[in-house]
Scaffold this motif. Structure first.
Motif, PDB file in Angstrom:
ATOM      1  N   SER B  43       0.836  -1.197   0.000  1.00 45.55           N
ATOM      2  CA  SER B  43       0.000   0.000   0.000  1.00 45.55           C
ATOM      3  C   SER B  43       0.870   1.246   0.000  1.00 45.55           C
ATOM      4  O   SER B  43       0.576   2.216  -0.695  1.00 45.55           O
ATOM      5  N   ASP B 158      -6.196  -0.491  -4.432  1.00 42.76           N
ATOM      6  CA  ASP B 158      -5.637  -1.021  -3.183  1.00 42.76           C
ATOM      7  C   ASP B 158      -6.610  -2.014  -2.567  1.00 42.76           C
ATOM      8  O   ASP B 158      -7.597  -1.630  -1.961  1.00 42.76           O
ATOM      9  N   GLU B 159      -6.330  -3.258  -2.725  1.00 42.51           N
ATOM     10  CA  GLU B 159      -7.178  -4.349  -2.212  1.00 42.51           C
ATOM     11  C   GLU B 159      -8.666  -4.071  -2.417  1.00 42.51           C
ATOM     12  O   GLU B 159      -9.431  -4.050  -1.458  1.00 42.51           O
TER      13      GLU B 159
HETATM   14 MG   LIG Z   1      -2.385  -2.290   2.446  1.00 44.58          MG
END
Ligand SMILES: [Mg+2]
Ligand SMILES: Nc1ncnc2c1ncn2[C@@H]1O[C@H](COP(=O)(O)OP(=O)(O)OP(=O)(O)O)[C@@H](O)[C@H]1O
Lengths: 301, 353
Positions: B43, B158-159
């Motif tokens: 991240s 991000d995810e």
């Molecule tokens: Mg992360």
């Protein structure tokens, strides 16, 4: 064995009424009863000096006909309104500044927060006295001492009927802005940081982020603060009592103060009570709005 | 062209170094997935590309332009967040059109662009709703819509699927991949789910503790993991790893079990090694080595078998349905072309037999 008696005791303990009883009694004796008594007295011509009184609508009639009632109400709403606007704007500015400071790990923030909070915990009477000392036109007024030295004349912060109300509002804001700040600051903590990041990626600058993310998300909190400050403002008594005693020329005479004067200066219990009931009605209305907002908030959560 | 170049990028928080030195080239239109365990800095790296996090050293260039000191909005990127980050008080249409509105695009144009993106994502019927009135999958789609409306040079994810249930995740995986094939926008996607990485990526970047362990196409990583970390991270169920050493042309496990080595292994004798074989590369065979069955898990299409070889657990995936039971002994044999040998100390692959 005492199992039966202990289970009966346990059942009593399980009931919520048991636990509410002390507080309920307390409220009944010290709040509800005096409150009802005020309502009752408002329908009398009772006086502090004469022991006998009759039941009558006269107190209401005279209060409503009295032109100074209207003026008092006007002063009260100006005072409350001015306080609300300033407290919200300044409270918001402080909350944003402290929030930004904390997020950036600045050190001075604790000092700012503490000093704002300190003003909040000082009793209103003391605030009134402090500001009186600061602003008095007489020789012991600090600010006027400097103004006198610089410009040669003094400003009637507390003695000029055109200025006194503004002074009272400022003192009240100084005292209570911490409350607004705490409410709004708590509200700010609930805004997910990703929302700001998404807005930054979307191209929002600081002002756009405030307008499109902070303000709408905070709106419910702002409304609640608004109602609470309004209630607080309408009921202010101690601060004004100490600062101006309603003067000059009754320019700062708010309802709370007038109730006090009716009763304790003019000894007119009936009319004071009638005025208090009017104040109560305004408060009830504001409280209803507040509860309404709370419910809306809970739903949107 | 919207290639992304990351050159010797560093990230430190105070005295803590999160990313010591990362370099990565992403070509135009590529779908790159950063994968690695929690806390490895995926991240952080993505947010540095987005401009949400300052870089402590090195250069990041997007489309040939160094963006180190540019604000996120000046980088011509769009980002999709894990918890969607939709503006709760704006309708779906307003959410999607927000960036255009900020850049003063005429209303009619915004409506047109939003309608187009909504159509691609099947959101047309939801345009007037608020995020609170949407399901998780729909919110995810709106977040993607918000990204594609802007037609940026690079998408950053991000995810994005980690808050969805398993079934929806599979569906959205396919949708994102399809979307990428349609738009061909350079995409950098962070996940800790290696299956997501395997199924969607053109190129996978495996990270550990702020360091890139290996970069490559999904099957390349699967077939040729450079070290033990990548070997055990990629693939599910993960690769069986058995410690031992080479003796007399055989691999002998620490428990004394002999495993086949099909080709010459000169120079490997003596030092501690790790024998790696994927569960799907083990087959039942009479000339194999003997294992004891512990658990059989039929999935319908295949059978997962947990077996024991001495002290070692061995997972096998068999295509055929099997009628073995716990305690049975069977013989299994690794496919000779799919045996991996790693150095036990460094973790690096020594040979691929
Ligand atoms: Mg992360
Ligand atoms: N503001 C910060 N200050 C100090 N350390 C931080 C900060 N932000 C992140 N870190 C550290 O940086 C490391 C990498 O964090 P990052 O969020 O990039 O991990 P990740 O790979 O995305 O993990 P996950 O899969 O859990 O999201 C973590 O060890 C984290 O503790």
């Amino acid at each position: 064995m005492t199992s039966t008696s202990s289970s009966a005791w346990a059942r009593v303990q399980d009931s919520p009424w048991f636990w509410l009883l002390p507080a309920g009694l307390f409220l009944l004796v010290f709040y509800t009863w005096p409150l009802l008594d005020v309502v009752r007295l408002s329908f009398t011509n009772a006086s502090l000096v004469a022991p006998d009184y009759d039941y009558t609508f006269d107190s209401y009639r005279r209060v409503l006909r009295d032109p100074s009632t209207l003026r008092t109400l006007k002063v009260t709403f100006l005072f409350a309104g001015g306080s609300v606007i300033l407290k919200l704007v300044l409270g918001m500015a402080l909350a944003l500044a402290i929030d930004a400071g904390v997020k950036r790990g600045l050190h001075g923030i604790v000092l700012v927060r503490t000093s704002v909070l300190a003003a909040w915990v000082i009793p209103g009477v003391v605030v009134g006295v402090l500001w009186k000392i600061l602003l008095s036109t007489s020789s012991h007024g600090l600010l006027n001492y400097w103004i006198q030295a610089a410009f040669g004349n003094s400003v009637g912060f507390l003695t000029d009927p055109d200025i006194a109300l503004s002074t009272a509002i400022l003192a009240n804001v100084w005292r209570g802005v911490a409350f607004t700040m705490i409410l709004l600051y708590a509200g700010l903590q609930r805004i997910p940081p990703e929302l700001y990041e998404a807005a930054r990626v979307d191209g929002a600058g600081a002002i756009a982020r405030f307008r499109f993310v902070t303000l709408p998300t905070l709106a419910p909190v702002i409304f609640i603060a608004l109602v609470l400050i309004t209630i607080g403002g309408i009921n202010t008594f101690d601060l004004i009592m100490a600062l101006t005693e309603g003067g000059p020329a009754r320019a700062t005479e708010v309802v709370g103060l007038r109730v006090y004067q009716q009763v304790f200066q003019f000894m007119n219990l009936g009319r004071g009570a009638a005025l208090a009931v009017l104040l109560l009605a305004v408060n009830l209305l504001m409280t209803l709005i507040y509860l309404r907002l709370l419910r809306i908030n809970r739903k949107t959560d | 062209m919207s290639q992304v170049t990351i050159a010797n990028v560093r990230k430190t928080y105070g005295s803590a170094t999160i990313i010591p030195d990362v370099s990565l080239d992403i070509s135009d239109g590529e779908f790159v997935i950063l994968v690695g365990p929690s806390g490895c800095g995926k991240s952080t790296l993505l947010r540095m590309i987005a401009g949400l996090e300052a870089i402590s050293g090195g250069d990041i260039a997007i489309g040939g332009r160094v963006v180190n000191n540019l604000q996120p909005k000046e980088r011509d990127i769009a980002m999709v967040f894990q918890n969607y980050a939709l503006y709760p008080h704006m309708t779906v249409a307003d959410n999607m059109g927000f960036s255009l509105r900020l850049s003063k695009v005429p209303k009619a144009q915004i409506a047109e662009d939003v309608a187009k993106a909504a159509k691609i994502l099947g959101l047309t019927a939801l345009l007037d709703r608020y995020p609170g009135q949407l399901s998780g999958g729909q919110r995810q789609r709106v977040a993607m819509g918000r990204a594609i409306v802007r037609n940026p040079q690079v998408f950053l994810f991000d995810e994005p699927l980690s808050n969805l249930d398993a079934k929806l995740r599979v569906q959205m995986r396919a949708e994102i991949k399809e979307l990428h094939q349609k738009l061909k926008t350079t995409t950098i996607y962070v996940t800790h789910d290696q299956i997501e990485a395997m199924t969607m990526a053109d190129k996978i970047v495996v990270m550990r503790s702020g360091v890139i362990e290996q970069i490559g196409a999904p099957l390349e990583l699967y077939d040729h993991p450079r070290n033990l970390f990548v070997a055990s991270f990629i693939g599910s169920p993960s690769m069986n790893l058995i410690h031992g050493r080479v003796e007399g042309g055989h691999f002998v496990s620490d428990g004394g079990h002999r495993l086949p080595l099909p080709r010459a292994t000169a120079g490997l004798e003596g030092r501690p090694l790790v024998y790696g074989v994927r569960p799907e590369h083990l087959a039942l065979a009479d000339d194999g080595f003997e294992v004891e069955i512990a658990v059989v898990e039929p999935t319908g299409s295949e059978s997962h078998v947990l077996a024991r070889l001495g002290d070692n657990d061995l997972t096998c995936v068999f295509r055929e349905r099997i009628t073995l039971r716990s305690g049975d002994r069977v013989r299994v044999r690794p496919e000779p072309d799919n045996i991996h040998i790693f150095d036990a100390q460094s973790g690096d692959r020594v040979i691929q037999v």
